[in-house]
Design an enzyme around this catalytic site. Structure first.
Site, PDB file in Angstrom:
ATOM      1  N   ASP A 125       0.707  -1.395  -0.091  1.00 25.60           N
ATOM      2  CA  ASP A 125      -0.066   0.104   0.015  1.00 25.60           C
ATOM      3  C   ASP A 125       0.948   1.221   0.002  1.00 25.60           C
ATOM      4  O   ASP A 125       1.996   1.328   0.435  1.00 25.60           O
ATOM      5  CB  ASP A 125      -0.934   0.024   1.282  1.00 25.60           C
ATOM      6  CG  ASP A 125      -0.256   0.087   2.571  1.00 25.60           C
ATOM      7  OD1 ASP A 125      -0.124   1.145   2.960  1.00 25.60           O
ATOM      8  OD2 ASP A 125       0.075  -1.114   3.209  1.00 25.60           O
ATOM      9  N   ASP A 154      -9.267   3.602   6.811  1.00 30.69           N
ATOM     10  CA  ASP A 154      -8.069   3.686   7.709  1.00 30.69           C
ATOM     11  C   ASP A 154      -8.360   4.477   8.908  1.00 30.69           C
ATOM     12  O   ASP A 154      -8.362   5.516   9.129  1.00 30.69           O
ATOM     13  CB  ASP A 154      -6.944   4.168   6.908  1.00 30.69           C
ATOM     14  CG  ASP A 154      -5.570   4.298   7.912  1.00 30.69           C
ATOM     15  OD1 ASP A 154      -5.675   3.849   8.961  1.00 30.69           O
ATOM     16  OD2 ASP A 154      -4.370   4.518   7.121  1.00 30.69           O
ATOM     17  N   GLU A 194      -7.155   4.870  12.991  1.00 29.21           N
ATOM     18  CA  GLU A 194      -6.122   4.619  13.684  1.00 29.21           C
ATOM     19  C   GLU A 194      -5.601   5.757  14.320  1.00 29.21           C
ATOM     20  O   GLU A 194      -6.405   6.744  14.602  1.00 29.21           O
ATOM     21  CB  GLU A 194      -4.754   3.979  12.642  1.00 29.21           C
ATOM     22  CG  GLU A 194      -4.612   5.051  11.519  1.00 29.21           C
ATOM     23  CD  GLU A 194      -3.156   4.679  10.944  1.00 29.21           C
ATOM     24  OE1 GLU A 194      -2.039   4.527  11.560  1.00 29.21           O
ATOM     25  OE2 GLU A 194      -3.168   4.151   9.867  1.00 29.21           O
TER      26      GLU A 194
END
Length: 236
Positions: A38, A127, A129
Site C-alpha cells: 500500500d 483507515d 487509527e
C-alpha cells in the site's frame, strides 16, 4: 503507525483464506498468502513495473483524508498499479474529529474511493487509527467513535454496494472503540502488526483479510488467501 500515516457472504468475506491467524507467518512460502503493498503520497510516483516484478499482486492507494485532502499522486498510483496487472483499491484516512462519518465517506467516494465490478478493483478501505494531529481517539468517546465508524461504513455501502474494509490495529481499536465486535460479521479486517505473527486480532474478527506486516522499505501486506480468492473479493 504507518501513516503518521461483499456479494459473498459475510463469513466468506472475512475468511477468504484458509490459514488460521495463529499459524500465519509473513513468508512467501505460505501458499495461501498473496503478497501486496500500500502507498500514499510519501511514495510519490511509484515504479509499478518494479514492484510487479517483485511479486506484488495487489495494492491499496491512499485517496483521501478528512474532507479536504486528496493524494496528489493518486492517479499515477491507482492507475499505474492497475495497468501493470495488480488488483487495486483505494483507502481513506479517517479524521473523526473533523467531520461526520457520512461526510467523509462521500468525500472518499467522490475522489477515487468508488468501486466497479471489473474484477480488478477492491472495496474501499477505512483507515482508522492513531491520530497524527492530536488526541489518540480524536476527542471522541468509545461510543461516539463506534457511531462515527458505523456512519462511514453505512454511507460507503449505500454509495457503492460494498462493505468497506477496516484498517486498524489491536491497541487503537481497544482504546478507542472498546474493542467492539460490531463490525466483524460485515467488514473485512485489514490489521496492522509489524511482526512475524499476526497476534491477537481486534474486535473479535476470526480471521484477517489483509495483514500489513512491515513498513520496510514500504508498507507490505499479505492477503489471507490465494489469488483466486483475492479476485473473488474484488468481484464482490
Amino acid at each position: 503507525m504507518r501513516r503518521l500515516a461483499a456479494g459473498v457472504t459475510a463469513a466468506a468475506a472475512l475468511a477468504v483464506g484458509s490459514v488460521a491467524v495463529r499459524d500465519a507467518v509473513p513468508t512467501a512460502a505460505a501458499a495461501t498468502q498473496t503478497p501486496g503493498m500500500d502507498v500514499a503520497s510519501h511514495q510519490g510516483n511509484v515504479d509499478w513495473n518494479y514492484w510487479w516484478g517483485q511479486g506484488m499482486k495487489f495494492a491499496y492507494v491512499k485517496a483521501t483524508e478528512g474532507t479536504t485532502y486528496k493524494n496528489p499522486y493518486f492517479t499515477q498510483q491507482y492507475n499505474g498499479s492497475y495497468n501493470v496487472g495488480m488488483i487495486r483499491g483505494a483507502y481513506h484516512f479517517a479524521l473523526p474529529s473533523n467531520s461526520s462519518g457520512t461526510a467523509q465517506a462521500d468525500w472518499f467516494v467522490n475522489n477515487g474511493g468508488g468501486w466497479s465490478r471489473d474484477g480488478k478493483t477492491l472495496p474501499g478501505a477505512l483507515d482508522i487509527e492513531y491520530n497524527p494531529y492530536g488526541a489518540t481517539c480524536y476527542g471522541l468517546s468509545q461510543s461516539a467513535m463506534r457511531s462515527w465508524i458505523a456512519a462511514f461504513l453505512s454511507r460507503y455501502k449505500a454509495r457503492t454496494g460494498r462493505d468497506a474494509v477496516i484498517y486498524t490495529n489491536l491497541d487503537w481499536w481497544t482504546q478507542c472503540t472498546g474493542n467492539t465486535t460490531q463490525f466483524n460479521a460485515t467488514n473485512p479486517l485489514w490489521v496492522a502488526r509489524y511482526n512475524t505473527t499476526v497476534g491477537t486480532l481486534p474486535g473479535g474478527w476470526p480471521y484477517y483479510t489483509f495483514w500489513q506486516y512491515t513498513s520496510s522499505p514500504l508498507d507490505k501486506n499479505w492477503f489471507n488467501g490465494d489469488l483466486s480468492r483475492l479476485k473473488a473479493l474484488a468481484l464482490g
